[in-house]
Design a protein around this motif. Structure first.
Motif, mmCIF file in Angstrom:
data_model
loop_
_atom_site.group_PDB
_atom_site.id
_atom_site.type_symbol
_atom_site.label_atom_id
_atom_site.label_comp_id
_atom_site.label_asym_id
_atom_site.label_seq_id
_atom_site.Cartn_x
_atom_site.Cartn_y
_atom_site.Cartn_z
ATOM 1 N N SER A 108 31.860 -29.137 -23.198
ATOM 2 C CA SER A 108 32.933 -28.218 -22.816
ATOM 3 C C SER A 108 32.539 -27.379 -21.610
ATOM 4 C CB SER A 108 33.280 -27.306 -23.989
ATOM 5 O OG SER A 108 32.148 -26.532 -24.381
ATOM 6 N N ARG A 109 31.232 -27.125 -21.450
ATOM 7 C CA ARG A 109 30.753 -26.331 -20.318
ATOM 8 C C ARG A 109 30.041 -27.168 -19.261
ATOM 9 N NH1 ARG A 109 27.875 -20.916 -22.491
ATOM 10 N NH2 ARG A 109 26.831 -22.231 -24.029
ATOM 11 N N ASN A 110 29.762 -28.441 -19.572
ATOM 12 C CA ASN A 110 29.023 -29.318 -18.651
ATOM 13 C C ASN A 110 27.646 -28.750 -18.314
ATOM 14 O OD1 ASN A 110 30.831 -31.404 -18.566
ATOM 15 N ND2 ASN A 110 31.759 -30.830 -16.617
ATOM 16 N N VAL A 111 26.939 -28.269 -19.315
ATOM 17 C CA VAL A 111 25.593 -27.735 -19.122
ATOM 18 C C VAL A 111 24.664 -28.345 -20.163
ATOM 19 C CG1 VAL A 111 26.428 -25.555 -18.148
ATOM 20 C CG2 VAL A 111 25.965 -25.730 -20.610
ATOM 21 N N ALA A 112 23.372 -28.338 -19.839
ATOM 22 C CA ALA A 112 22.367 -28.880 -20.760
ATOM 23 C C ALA A 112 21.068 -28.110 -20.591
ATOM 24 C CB ALA A 112 22.138 -30.365 -20.496
ATOM 25 N N VAL A 113 20.264 -28.132 -21.650
ATOM 26 C CA VAL A 113 18.924 -27.536 -21.631
ATOM 27 C C VAL A 113 17.928 -28.621 -22.009
ATOM 28 C CG1 VAL A 113 17.374 -25.843 -22.696
ATOM 29 C CG2 VAL A 113 19.746 -25.222 -22.204
ATOM 30 N N VAL A 114 16.903 -28.800 -21.186
ATOM 31 C CA VAL A 114 15.880 -29.812 -21.420
ATOM 32 C C VAL A 114 14.547 -29.117 -21.664
ATOM 33 C CG1 VAL A 114 14.619 -31.760 -20.424
ATOM 34 C CG2 VAL A 114 17.067 -31.524 -20.009
ATOM 35 N N SER A 115 13.910 -29.416 -22.808
ATOM 36 C CA SER A 115 12.635 -28.806 -23.192
ATOM 37 C C SER A 115 11.510 -29.823 -22.993
ATOM 38 C CB SER A 115 12.694 -28.358 -24.657
ATOM 39 O OG SER A 115 11.431 -27.905 -25.091
ATOM 40 N N LEU A 116 10.565 -29.519 -22.098
ATOM 41 C CA LEU A 116 9.531 -30.475 -21.719
ATOM 42 C C LEU A 116 8.499 -30.768 -22.812
ATOM 43 C CD1 LEU A 116 8.871 -29.426 -18.011
ATOM 44 C CD2 LEU A 116 10.454 -31.134 -18.913
ATOM 45 N N PRO A 117 8.049 -29.795 -23.634
ATOM 46 C CA PRO A 117 7.009 -30.119 -24.623
ATOM 47 C C PRO A 117 7.360 -31.272 -25.550
ATOM 48 C CG PRO A 117 7.214 -27.751 -24.415
ATOM 49 C CD PRO A 117 8.342 -28.348 -23.625
ATOM 50 N N ARG A 182 8.972 -38.988 -32.836
ATOM 51 C CA ARG A 182 7.726 -38.743 -33.561
ATOM 52 C C ARG A 182 7.473 -37.255 -33.748
ATOM 53 N NH1 ARG A 182 6.388 -43.578 -31.036
ATOM 54 N NH2 ARG A 182 5.680 -42.608 -29.111
ATOM 55 N N GLY A 183 8.512 -36.509 -33.616
ATOM 56 C CA GLY A 183 8.564 -35.123 -34.031
ATOM 57 C C GLY A 183 7.453 -34.208 -33.606
ATOM 58 N N ARG A 184 6.833 -33.594 -34.607
ATOM 59 C CA ARG A 184 5.910 -32.493 -34.379
ATOM 60 C C ARG A 184 4.649 -32.937 -33.632
ATOM 61 N NH1 ARG A 184 7.006 -28.103 -37.710
ATOM 62 N NH2 ARG A 184 4.833 -27.623 -38.142
ATOM 63 N N LEU A 185 4.195 -34.159 -33.861
ATOM 64 C CA LEU A 185 3.013 -34.627 -33.146
ATOM 65 C C LEU A 185 3.286 -34.704 -31.656
ATOM 66 C CD1 LEU A 185 0.154 -35.740 -33.056
ATOM 67 C CD2 LEU A 185 1.106 -38.026 -33.503
ATOM 68 N N ARG A 186 4.440 -35.260 -31.278
ATOM 69 C CA ARG A 186 4.798 -35.338 -29.864
ATOM 70 C C ARG A 186 4.946 -33.932 -29.275
ATOM 71 N NH1 ARG A 186 6.966 -39.315 -26.756
ATOM 72 N NH2 ARG A 186 7.320 -40.650 -28.563
ATOM 73 N N LEU A 187 5.546 -33.027 -30.048
ATOM 74 C CA LEU A 187 5.718 -31.662 -29.578
ATOM 75 C C LEU A 187 4.366 -30.990 -29.361
ATOM 76 C CD1 LEU A 187 7.558 -29.260 -28.932
ATOM 77 C CD2 LEU A 187 7.552 -28.704 -31.373
ATOM 78 N N LEU A 188 3.444 -31.166 -30.302
ATOM 79 C CA LEU A 188 2.113 -30.569 -30.182
ATOM 80 C C LEU A 188 1.396 -31.096 -28.943
ATOM 81 C CD1 LEU A 188 -0.191 -28.847 -31.317
ATOM 82 C CD2 LEU A 188 -0.839 -30.792 -32.753
ATOM 83 N N ILE A 189 1.464 -32.388 -28.711
ATOM 84 C CA ILE A 189 0.827 -32.970 -27.524
ATOM 85 C C ILE A 189 1.449 -32.398 -26.256
ATOM 86 C CG2 ILE A 189 0.486 -35.124 -26.246
ATOM 87 C CD1 ILE A 189 0.347 -36.562 -28.944
ATOM 88 N N GLY A 190 2.773 -32.246 -26.261
ATOM 89 C CA GLY A 190 3.443 -31.671 -25.089
ATOM 90 C C GLY A 190 3.053 -30.227 -24.847
ATOM 91 N N MET A 191 2.863 -29.463 -25.916
ATOM 92 C CA MET A 191 2.447 -28.068 -25.775
ATOM 93 C C MET A 191 1.039 -27.980 -25.186
ATOM 94 S SD MET A 191 3.971 -26.719 -29.427
ATOM 95 C CE MET A 191 3.186 -25.110 -29.375
ATOM 96 N N VAL A 192 0.154 -28.874 -25.623
ATOM 97 C CA VAL A 192 -1.202 -28.893 -25.066
ATOM 98 C C VAL A 192 -1.158 -29.264 -23.587
ATOM 99 C CG1 VAL A 192 -3.450 -30.039 -25.170
ATOM 100 C CG2 VAL A 192 -2.280 -29.388 -27.289
ATOM 101 N N ALA A 277 -2.470 -24.512 -33.466
ATOM 102 C CA ALA A 277 -3.044 -25.849 -33.311
ATOM 103 C C ALA A 277 -3.176 -26.215 -31.835
ATOM 104 C CB ALA A 277 -2.172 -26.877 -34.035
ATOM 105 N N SER A 278 -2.159 -25.892 -31.039
ATOM 106 C CA SER A 278 -2.242 -26.194 -29.603
ATOM 107 C C SER A 278 -3.336 -25.374 -28.928
ATOM 108 C CB SER A 278 -0.888 -25.921 -28.929
ATOM 109 O OG SER A 278 -0.609 -24.532 -28.854
ATOM 110 N N THR A 279 -3.572 -24.140 -29.416
ATOM 111 C CA THR A 279 -4.651 -23.319 -28.857
ATOM 112 C C THR A 279 -6.007 -23.965 -29.106
ATOM 113 O OG1 THR A 279 -3.406 -21.257 -29.146
ATOM 114 C CG2 THR A 279 -5.804 -21.085 -29.023
ATOM 115 N N VAL A 280 -6.241 -24.414 -30.344
ATOM 116 C CA VAL A 280 -7.526 -25.033 -30.681
ATOM 117 C C VAL A 280 -7.741 -26.304 -29.861
ATOM 118 C CG1 VAL A 280 -8.843 -26.166 -32.515
ATOM 119 C CG2 VAL A 280 -7.596 -24.050 -32.998
#
Length: 387
Positions: A108-117, A182-192, A277-280
């Motif tokens: 409806s607004r023609n906008v998007a948000v993309v999260s890299l992690p 692959r959910g949280r594992l992919r997110l954790l790797i992206g955060m690192v 976890a990403s800090t460690v």
């Protein structure tokens, strides 16, 4: 059909996509790649239009639970600058019901948000390019094809593949969501990845200088030579791992890098566990890089400094490169532990800057202010009751 939609369907009309990116390393580089390559990819998928991308640098706001703050910002820039579509690119991790969000979009607004992690660590720019192109293809249509339908399968770009899955969320204001498979594992790797752990080496200059200074002392210590040459392989490996662990633990404790999860709401507790976890992992990778660099320096110094007459008394007359490697390895381990003292001279701000991405530092600062405000309110309430 709205006026904006009728313009979008005009044959040959130039369509402008605005990309609003955090002005930090990874989001900005990704945005610049979108500016160069996205028009060509969209021209292949939608040849009836001319495509152009404009990049705007701006510090994006922290997202709320519905992820609307960035969408509102994108909508405002789209209106002010006359864009047809607007995409925010951020390194802020987003999640819904414990599932990492790759992208949210509003037709409806023609906008998007993309999260890299949520993209993980591999082929980041290629994957982002494909996902953003998929979002534009979906937003350009009057409706999003039903999940699982033949039209839905035909409209999918190869970039989604098995790494991501597209869903239609039951949430007002968001018509399309892409989740990491692959959910949280992919997110954790992206955060690192966003923390860029290799920056830790240059960021902890005090610790590095301290470790190098202690290396000079240990390299001419005959007792260390004898220990290194007579120790078993498993003992040397244990010493190396222990030295890195000691340094990692010291940094976390002394510079308050561990985020407390007690008394946090459930969703914040899960987020804090991920950030811890990403800090460690970030520190472990960064310290390992530093260890390898210091090991190379110590090996070079050992090859230059050791005199054959003295060193042969401990390594034997047939010593070679292997004995030099063992001594340099144990020297580096001992110096790494001693380098923890040098890290004590680093300011907490400089350590946080070395260990975290901009977005993570901003999040921790906002959390600290929130806790301080809460403690102040509790103190004021207690004082009022006593009065």
């Amino acid at each position: 059909m709205t006026t904006q939609q009728s313009h979008t369907q005009t044959p040959g009309r130039e369509v402008v996509i605005g990309v609003v990116a955090d002005p930090v390393a990874t989001p900005l580089k990704v945005a610049q790649q979108l500016e160069q390559e996205l028009p060509g990819l969209l021209a292949e998928q939608l040849p009836d239009r001319q495509w152009r991308v404009e990049v705007h640098r701006e510090r994006l706001p922290p997202s709320d639970m519905q992820h609307f703050e960035m969408m509102n910002l994108a909508t405002e820039h789209k209106r002010q600058r006359g864009w047809d579509f607007a995409v925010c690119v951020t390194d802020l991790p987003l999640a819904i019901d414990r599932q990492p969000v790759v992208a949210d979009a509003s037709s409806s607004r023609n906008v998007a948000v993309v999260s890299l992690p949520a993209f993980g660590a591999m082929a980041l720019r290629r994957r982002v390019l494909g996902v953003v192109a998929q979002l534009i293809v979906d937003l350009r249509g009057e409706t999003t094809p039903e999940e699982g339908s033949e039209e839905h399968r035909r409209s999918r770009l190869g970039a989604l593949g098995g790494a991501f899955r597209r869903v239609t969320p039951d949430q007002d204001g968001i018509d399309l969501r892409i989740l990491a498979s692959r959910g949280r594992l992919r997110l954790l790797i992206g955060m690192v990845r966003d923390n860029q752990p290799w920056r830790l080496v240059s960021g902890l200059r005090g610790a590095l200088v301290g470790a190098f200074a202690f290396s000079a002392f240990y390299l001419i210590n005959a007792t260390l030579w004898e220990l290194a040459i007579t120790m078993a392989v498993w003992q040397l490996v244990a010493v190396v791992l222990a030295s890195i662990t000691v340094m990692l633990t010291w940094l976390i404790v002394y510079h308050h890098l561990w985020e407390r999860v007690r008394n946090l709401p459930a969703y914040q507790r899960e987020q804090a566990v991920l950030f811890n976890a990403s800090t460690v992992i970030t520190l472990a990778i960064g310290l390992t890089c530093g260890y390898l660099g210091l090991f190379v320096l110590n090996l070079i110094a050992a090859l230059i400094v050791f005199t054959p007459e003295v060193f042969s008394q401990y390594a034997g007359p047939e010593y070679g490169l292997g004995e030099h490697l063992l001594v340099a390895l144990l020297t580096t381990a001992a110096a790494t532990v001693a380098g923890a003292i040098g890290s004590g001279f680093e300011s907490e701000e400089s350590v946080h800057e070395a260990a975290y991405s901009y977005r993570e530092r901003a999040r921790r600062e906002a959390l600290r202010r929130s806790r301080e405000a809460k403690e102040d309110d509790e103190t004021l309430d207690e004082t009022t009751r006593e009065g």
